[in-house]
Design an enzyme around this catalytic site. Sequence first.
Site, PDB file in Angstrom:
ATOM      1  N   CYS A 146     -20.290 -12.143   9.011  1.00  0.00           N
ATOM      2  CA  CYS A 146     -21.278 -11.830   7.971  1.00  0.00           C
ATOM      3  C   CYS A 146     -20.896 -12.518   6.669  1.00  0.00           C
ATOM      4  O   CYS A 146     -19.725 -12.765   6.409  1.00  0.00           O
ATOM      5  CB  CYS A 146     -21.344 -10.326   7.707  1.00  0.00           C
ATOM      6  SG  CYS A 146     -21.885  -9.339   9.094  1.00  0.00           S
ATOM      7  N   ASP A 147     -21.906 -12.782   5.852  1.00  0.00           N
ATOM      8  CA  ASP A 147     -21.657 -13.269   4.504  1.00  0.00           C
ATOM      9  C   ASP A 147     -22.795 -12.810   3.609  1.00  0.00           C
ATOM     10  O   ASP A 147     -23.956 -12.846   4.014  1.00  0.00           O
ATOM     11  CB  ASP A 147     -21.550 -14.794   4.461  1.00  0.00           C
ATOM     12  CG  ASP A 147     -20.986 -15.256   3.135  1.00  0.00           C
ATOM     13  OD1 ASP A 147     -19.762 -15.113   2.944  1.00  0.00           O
ATOM     14  OD2 ASP A 147     -21.762 -15.709   2.282  1.00  0.00           O
ATOM     15  N   SER A 148     -22.457 -12.357   2.408  1.00  0.00           N
ATOM     16  CA  SER A 148     -23.457 -11.837   1.470  1.00  0.00           C
ATOM     17  C   SER A 148     -23.391 -12.552   0.132  1.00  0.00           C
ATOM     18  O   SER A 148     -22.309 -12.892  -0.343  1.00  0.00           O
ATOM     19  CB  SER A 148     -23.231 -10.335   1.221  1.00  0.00           C
ATOM     20  OG  SER A 148     -23.347  -9.588   2.402  1.00  0.00           O
ATOM     21  N   LYS A 167     -17.824 -18.262  10.120  1.00  0.00           N
ATOM     22  CA  LYS A 167     -16.813 -17.202  10.210  1.00  0.00           C
ATOM     23  C   LYS A 167     -16.702 -16.679  11.640  1.00  0.00           C
ATOM     24  O   LYS A 167     -15.598 -16.511  12.172  1.00  0.00           O
ATOM     25  CB  LYS A 167     -17.152 -16.063   9.254  1.00  0.00           C
ATOM     26  CG  LYS A 167     -16.962 -16.420   7.790  1.00  0.00           C
ATOM     27  CD  LYS A 167     -17.430 -15.294   6.882  1.00  0.00           C
ATOM     28  CE  LYS A 167     -17.242 -15.637   5.416  1.00  0.00           C
ATOM     29  NZ  LYS A 167     -17.661 -14.525   4.531  1.00  0.00           N
TER      30      LYS A 167
END
Length: 198
Positions: free
Chosen positions: A69-71, A52
């Site tokens: 960010c990635d969750s 990203k």
Amino acid sequence: MVPFVLASASPARRQLLQQIGIDPIIQPSHFDESVIQAATPTELVRLLARCKAETVAQSYSAPALILGCDSVLVLGGEIYGKPASPEMAIARWQQMRGQTADLLTGHALIDLAQGRTCVEVESTQVVFAQVSDAEIAAYVASGEPLACAGCFALDGQGGAFVEKIVGTPSNVIGLSLPLLRRLLLSLGYTLADVQNKK
């Protein structure tokens, strides 16, 4: 002040940054997450955060810091991203209630001026309340769980269904503020370098 770009459309991440004095440039990556395959949840969020940030970085030539960010929520070895439907959200909540899960957030910070990237993953334990089927149905009907990794928003209505957090609360919302500070320091910056001056 160094321009700070958030490679996400997440209002929660933007609000977290604004709480610490950073008013980011918002540029969602629109990266196709389905192309990424990873052996572990940690590797998955690390790769997605980096992809990203790198996708957004391609559209910048001037010095800037780009944060991706990635969750995901991990329960019993299963990865829970955003649910595809209300029915899926209900089924997931029926599995999550009364359980302890891990919320993982990958953070990738790119410094275009130095050509350097730092990538880290923060893990926070989440203990869910024993909620009833009626509570789950009402919560899913609100629409909130459909936009969140793990089907809940700690900073929204879902906060009432979380008994305990072990770790960094902001990580559960989508961005670990202490980790962001450490990433900035590792690239030679302080928070003051990216905070908006009044």
